[in-house]
Design a protein around this motif. Structure first.
Motif, short mmCIF file in Angstrom:
data_model
loop_
_atom_site.label_atom_id
_atom_site.label_comp_id
_atom_site.label_asym_id
_atom_site.label_seq_id
_atom_site.Cartn_x
_atom_site.Cartn_y
_atom_site.Cartn_z
N MET A 61 0.82 -1.20 0.00
CA MET A 61 0.00 0.00 0.00
C MET A 61 0.86 1.26 0.00
N GLY A 62 2.08 1.16 0.53
CA GLY A 62 2.99 2.30 0.56
C GLY A 62 3.41 2.77 -0.82
N ILE A 74 -7.42 -7.99 -13.70
CA ILE A 74 -8.83 -7.63 -13.69
C ILE A 74 -9.06 -6.41 -12.82
N LEU A 75 -8.48 -6.44 -11.61
CA LEU A 75 -8.72 -5.39 -10.62
C LEU A 75 -7.97 -4.10 -10.93
N VAL A 76 -6.67 -4.23 -11.27
CA VAL A 76 -5.81 -3.05 -11.41
C VAL A 76 -6.27 -2.10 -12.52
N ALA A 107 -4.47 4.60 -6.42
CA ALA A 107 -5.48 3.79 -5.74
C ALA A 107 -5.29 2.30 -5.99
N ALA A 108 -4.70 1.95 -7.13
CA ALA A 108 -4.52 0.53 -7.46
C ALA A 108 -3.63 -0.17 -6.45
N PHE A 109 -2.66 0.57 -5.89
CA PHE A 109 -1.75 -0.04 -4.90
C PHE A 109 -2.43 -0.22 -3.54
N LEU A 110 -3.55 0.43 -3.33
CA LEU A 110 -4.24 0.33 -2.04
C LEU A 110 -5.32 -0.76 -2.04
N ALA A 111 -5.63 -1.29 -3.22
CA ALA A 111 -6.84 -2.09 -3.37
C ALA A 111 -6.82 -3.42 -2.62
N CYS A 143 -7.42 -4.59 2.17
CA CYS A 143 -8.51 -5.18 2.95
C CYS A 143 -8.45 -6.70 2.95
N PHE A 144 -8.00 -7.29 1.83
CA PHE A 144 -7.88 -8.75 1.77
C PHE A 144 -6.86 -9.25 2.79
N SER A 145 -5.78 -8.53 2.92
CA SER A 145 -4.73 -8.92 3.86
C SER A 145 -5.23 -8.90 5.30
N ALA A 146 -5.96 -7.85 5.66
CA ALA A 146 -6.47 -7.74 7.03
C ALA A 146 -7.42 -8.88 7.37
#
Length: 435
Positions: A107-108, A169-171, A182-186, A189-192
């Motif tokens: 995310m950084g 698909i997502l990026v 924003a693509a690097f932040l997507a 939530c999956f990790s958490a």
């Protein structure tokens, strides 16, 4: 039969089959699959955004090569500690720490705006992601008997392919609507969610409250033969088996990294595909590699039926995969996008089949107490090889704009690696560790 879920066993007197063992170990495998999917989603974002970043921040092929190098060098450094970390503190806590570090680093990237800043973010990501495979292989060694490990490894390793499928698909969707930052932040939530899942559900087999006695005995059927004392790296480096595994990783890991980090650029430059059209070729290739991962994990089973030992069947499966990669040397000379997709799909599938078996060889050759460390040593060698290939790729593409030599290297790497493995560790003979 080895590699089959829900196997029945004979009772102690040999009178007939008893109840099915249970399938909790496959739930653990599913958790590893999801973790590996997230891992590859995070690492592949930058390769999909490469053409975008070339325009937005002025990134060159050489600059991109340096960014990839920063990841690979950090990955190699992290592996100095990752394998030992999971051997020391265990997979339950170790895996959560590893996931948290790499997710925050991924995310950084959203804060970066120059090649140098991307290099720093990528270095941090490499340190975190270095722990995924040592932790996953250690978990497989804890939860699966030897006969099932290549299948379990193939299944969780296919998560790499799912991550590689989901990323294209997502990026592009996120980037087109919200921008590349924003693509690097997507994926955060999956990790958490995964960390919470792992913390609440994962235990070692002996400590798991819902594991049946029959499944526990099945998992530990070879435990006495696999026990051993932990040893420092300097001692592990004295075994030919360590060098056999490391040499194979050094030669073949870079090819998979090349697929991950340069295939979007290859299709963009060779067939003029933009961000919105890159997804389909990548989805096809990584879908094929997912089949290859699971199929490669299963492949030793028919060789076992022919009378080969576990180790010989593993090597035979690896030979089949190595041969399937060879035609990739033709890729740079193709004028058809779909023929290129076909050759790359076969090669990517073969790599993952190879990898499913190669990643199982540490638990074939070493006791469980050393599996994490051996996997770390070998993966460090693989990352070092990938750093060298990334440096070469950045400069050769900047100067020639040709992928020809890169595909030639890919074509021969697996057969050479298998030859070295058989030379250094014939039959994947198990080592005897002592303090």
């Amino acid at each position: 039969m080895a590699g089959e879920i829900g196997i029945t066993s004979m009772n102690e007197t040999g009178d007939g089959p008893v109840a099915r063992f249970g399938r909790l170990r496959w739930t653990v495998c599913a958790m590893l699959f999801v973790a590996t999917s997230i891992n590859y989603m995070d690492r592949q974002v930058i390769s999909i955004l490469k053409p975008t970043l070339e325009h937005s921040i002025g990134m060159t092929e050489v600059g991109y090569g340096y960014i990839v190098d920063s990841f690979q060098i950090a990955y190699a450094i992290g592996l100095l500690a990752a394998g030992r970390l999971v051997d020391k503190i265990g997979t339950r806590i170790g895996y959560m720490v590893i996931m948290a570090v790499w997710s925050l680093s991924a995310m950084g990237h959203a804060l970066a705006n120059t090649v140098l800043e991307f290099g720093i973010a990528r270095f941090s990501l490499g340190l975190g992601e270095s722990g995924n495979f040592p932790a996953a292989i250690k978990t497989v060694a804890e939860w699966f008997p030897r006969s099932e490990r290549s299948l379990a490894t193939g299944i969780f390793n296919s998560g790499a392919n799912l991550g590689a499928i989901l990323a294209p698909i997502l990026v592009p969707w996120v980037t087109i609507r919200y921008g590349w930052h924003a693509a690097f932040l997507a994926t955060g939530c999956f990790s958490a969610l995964w960390i919470l899942w792992w913390f609440s559900k994962y235990r070692k087999p002996a400590d798991h409250p819902t594991l049946s006695g029959a499944e526990l005995r099945y998992i530990y059927q070879e435990a006495a033969a696999e026990m051993g004392s932990a040893m420092p790296w300097r001692c592990l480096l004295g075994f030919r088996q360590t060098w056999a595994f490391s040499a194979a990783k050094f030669l073949t890991d870079p090819i998979w990294w090349f697929f991950l980090f340069w295939l979007p650029s290859y299709f963009s430059s060779m067939f003029h595909l933009n961000l919105s059209h890159l997804g389909l070729p990548l989805i096809i290739i990584y879908s094929a590699s997912s089949v290859g991962s699971i199929g490669g994990g299963w492949l030793p089973s028919p060789f076992r039926k022919l009378g080969l030992t576990v180790s010989s069947a593993r090597l035979a499966a690896m030979l089949c995969c190595a041969c399937l990669v060879v035609p990739i040397f033709l890729t740079n000379y193709l004028h058809s996008e779909w023929v290129a997709i076909l050759l790359l799909s076969v090669a990517a599938a073969a790599h993952q089949g190879w990898s499913a078996n190669l990643l199982t060889t540490p638990s074939d050759m070493f006791p469980r107490t050393a599996v994490g460390s051996i996997t770390g040593i070998g993966s460090m060698a693989g990352s070092a090889g990938a750093a060298l290939l990334a440096f070469y790729a950045g400069h050769i593409l900047q100067r020639t704009h040709s992928y020809a030599s890169l595909f030639v290297i890919a074509a021969g790497a697996y057969l050479l690696a298998l030859f070295i493995m058989v030379l250094l560790a014939p039959g994947l003979k198990k080592v005897e560790l002592s303090v």
